[in-house]
Design an enzyme around this catalytic site. Structure first.
Site, mmCIF file in Angstrom:
data_model
loop_
_atom_site.group_PDB
_atom_site.id
_atom_site.type_symbol
_atom_site.label_atom_id
_atom_site.label_comp_id
_atom_site.label_asym_id
_atom_site.label_seq_id
_atom_site.Cartn_x
_atom_site.Cartn_y
_atom_site.Cartn_z
ATOM 1 C CB SER A 146 -0.873 -0.004 1.260
ATOM 2 O OG SER A 146 -1.375 1.293 1.518
ATOM 3 C CE1 TYR A 160 -3.295 -2.153 5.475
ATOM 4 C CE2 TYR A 160 -2.790 0.080 4.779
ATOM 5 C CZ TYR A 160 -3.215 -1.202 4.476
ATOM 6 O OH TYR A 160 -3.549 -1.530 3.183
HETATM 7 N N1 LIG Z 1 -8.904 -1.862 -0.529
HETATM 8 C C1 LIG Z 1 -7.999 -0.887 -0.558
HETATM 9 O O1 LIG Z 1 -8.281 0.314 -0.614
HETATM 10 C C2 LIG Z 1 -6.546 -1.240 -0.527
HETATM 11 C C3 LIG Z 1 -5.593 -0.239 -0.780
HETATM 12 C C4 LIG Z 1 -4.238 -0.572 -0.734
HETATM 13 C C5 LIG Z 1 -3.859 -1.873 -0.459
HETATM 14 N N2 LIG Z 1 -4.830 -2.814 -0.220
HETATM 15 C C6 LIG Z 1 -4.386 -4.159 0.093
HETATM 16 O O2 LIG Z 1 -4.936 -5.068 -0.836
HETATM 17 C C7 LIG Z 1 -5.086 -6.345 -0.223
HETATM 18 C C8 LIG Z 1 -6.507 -6.877 -0.456
HETATM 19 O O3 LIG Z 1 -7.447 -5.945 0.047
HETATM 20 P P1 LIG Z 1 -9.027 -6.111 -0.213
HETATM 21 O O4 LIG Z 1 -9.623 -4.764 -0.151
HETATM 22 O O5 LIG Z 1 -9.255 -6.967 -1.428
HETATM 23 O O6 LIG Z 1 -9.433 -6.929 1.089
HETATM 24 P P2 LIG Z 1 -10.652 -8.002 1.304
HETATM 25 O O7 LIG Z 1 -11.759 -7.732 0.344
HETATM 26 O O8 LIG Z 1 -10.950 -7.991 2.752
HETATM 27 O O9 LIG Z 1 -9.972 -9.369 0.907
HETATM 28 C C9 LIG Z 1 -9.062 -10.015 1.727
HETATM 29 C C10 LIG Z 1 -9.361 -11.493 1.685
HETATM 30 O O10 LIG Z 1 -8.397 -12.164 2.484
HETATM 31 C C11 LIG Z 1 -9.026 -13.272 3.102
HETATM 32 N N3 LIG Z 1 -8.325 -13.564 4.351
HETATM 33 C C12 LIG Z 1 -8.182 -12.779 5.442
HETATM 34 N N4 LIG Z 1 -7.488 -13.405 6.401
HETATM 35 C C13 LIG Z 1 -7.187 -14.630 5.895
HETATM 36 C C14 LIG Z 1 -6.492 -15.752 6.420
HETATM 37 N N5 LIG Z 1 -5.947 -15.755 7.654
HETATM 38 N N6 LIG Z 1 -6.374 -16.845 5.645
HETATM 39 C C15 LIG Z 1 -6.919 -16.889 4.407
HETATM 40 N N7 LIG Z 1 -7.583 -15.858 3.861
HETATM 41 C C16 LIG Z 1 -7.720 -14.737 4.601
HETATM 42 C C17 LIG Z 1 -10.463 -12.828 3.373
HETATM 43 O O11 LIG Z 1 -11.353 -13.926 3.257
HETATM 44 P P3 LIG Z 1 -11.802 -14.774 4.566
HETATM 45 O O12 LIG Z 1 -12.197 -13.752 5.611
HETATM 46 O O13 LIG Z 1 -12.909 -15.625 4.074
HETATM 47 O O14 LIG Z 1 -10.609 -15.572 4.968
HETATM 48 C C18 LIG Z 1 -10.739 -11.834 2.237
HETATM 49 O O15 LIG Z 1 -11.535 -12.407 1.218
HETATM 50 C C19 LIG Z 1 -4.719 -6.124 1.260
HETATM 51 O O16 LIG Z 1 -3.374 -6.471 1.470
HETATM 52 C C20 LIG Z 1 -4.874 -4.640 1.450
HETATM 53 O O17 LIG Z 1 -4.069 -4.140 2.498
HETATM 54 C C21 LIG Z 1 -6.148 -2.542 -0.252
#
Ligand SMILES: NC(=O)c1ccc[n+]([C@@H]2O[C@H](COP(=O)([O-])OP(=O)(O)OC[C@H]3O[C@@H](n4cnc5c(N)ncnc54)[C@H](OP(=O)(O)O)[C@@H]3O)[C@@H](O)[C@H]2O)c1
Length: 256
Positions: A146, A160
């Protein structure tokens, strides 16, 4: 150069907002995909979407913060598709749920953020890279960091920013250690991406206006904005690129 036909990719977090969009994009480029998440239902849904458009994908229910489960996810991927060429680490986030002043940041929230962002990247990557080394013909590791790995934000983000800083450092360290195996390691660093994780933050008009005022292109990202860079890092097009952290931020870091 960007064709992934014959490649096998594992995406921990493949049921999430960003992971599922990337799974679709990698499948469209020809890769077979293993999607990993704790909720079988969520990864099943993402697999069904890939399958509906003619892609090959399998859902694996596993907790990526448990070493045995992370290893099992790799074993099941190999059982299904025969090998692992690419890992895209798409588990993480949580920052918006635990905003605290830096001097008061509670240890349990700190540990949760580090586990969700760092341990969940570390363990599946270790297992995937052991498999790639055994295969002996290289591989690709792509981390999702990020801009917070590089920039502070006046909004209670201590854990974070530390976690994403660790991902940036690991990207460089792993690139250095695994180059001898022909494995490249790169990261993308998005600013806010329009996803459920940040919906409540971006739902605050004052917060959103402050964020947008700092982004030269004048908007937050979409999951589609991330795909081009991820395809680059997954494919032959990036064979001489490793240890790099590519910001996808509408110019935000260029202004800092
Ligand atoms: N969204 C943003 O604005 C943004 C910006 C910059 C960077 N990012 C980064 O992008 C990445 C993805 O973000 P996102 O927005 O797509 O998040 P998200 O929709 O919450 O997706 C994360 C996924 O990870 C799974 N997960 C969490 N803990 C887990 C575990 N222990 N084992 C296996 N699976 C696990 C969750 O599914 P379950 O709960 O079913 O396990 C969830 O489906 C992250 O690293 C985030 O920091 C996001």
């Amino acid at each position: 150069m960007f064709d992934l036909t014959g490649r096998v990719a594992i995406i921990p977090g493949g049921g999430g907002a960003i992971g599922s969009a990337l799974a679709q994009g990698l499948a469209d480029a020809g890769a077979a995909i293993a999607l990993v998440g704790r909720s079988k239902e969520r990864v099943d849904q993402a697999v069904a979407k890939v399958a509906a458009s003619g892609g090959r994908a399998v859902a694996i229910s596993a907790d990526a913060t448990d070493p045995e489960e992370a290893q099992r996810a790799i074993n099941e991927t190999v059982g299904e598709f025969g090998r692992v060429d690419i890992i895209v680490n798409a588990i993480g986030g949580g920052a918006g749920n635990v905003l605290h002043d830096a001097q008061e940041y509670p240890g349990d929230d700190w540990d949760w953020i580090m586990e969700l962002n760092v341990r969940s990247t570390l363990l599946p990557t270790q297992a995937a890279v052991r498999q790639m080394v055994e295969q002996g013909d290289g591989g690709r590791v792509i981390n999702i960091s990020s801009v917070r790995g590089q920039l502070g934000i006046n909004a209670g983000y201590s854990a974070y920013v530390a976690a994403k800083g660790a991902i940036d450092s690991l990207t460089r360290q792993w690139a250095t250690e695994w180059a001898k195996h022909g494995i490249t390691v790169n990261a993308i660093s998005p600013t806010f991406v329009d996803t459920p994780q940040v919906a409540s933050l971006l739902g605050d008009p004052e917060f959103k206006a402050r964020i947008l005022s700092r982004i030269p292109l004048g908007r937050v990202g979409t999951t589609d904005d991330l795909l081009g860079a991820v395809l680059l890092f997954c494919s032959e097009a990036s064979s001489f690129i490793t240890g790099q952290i590519l910001t996808i931020d509408g110019g935000l870091t260029a202004t800092q």
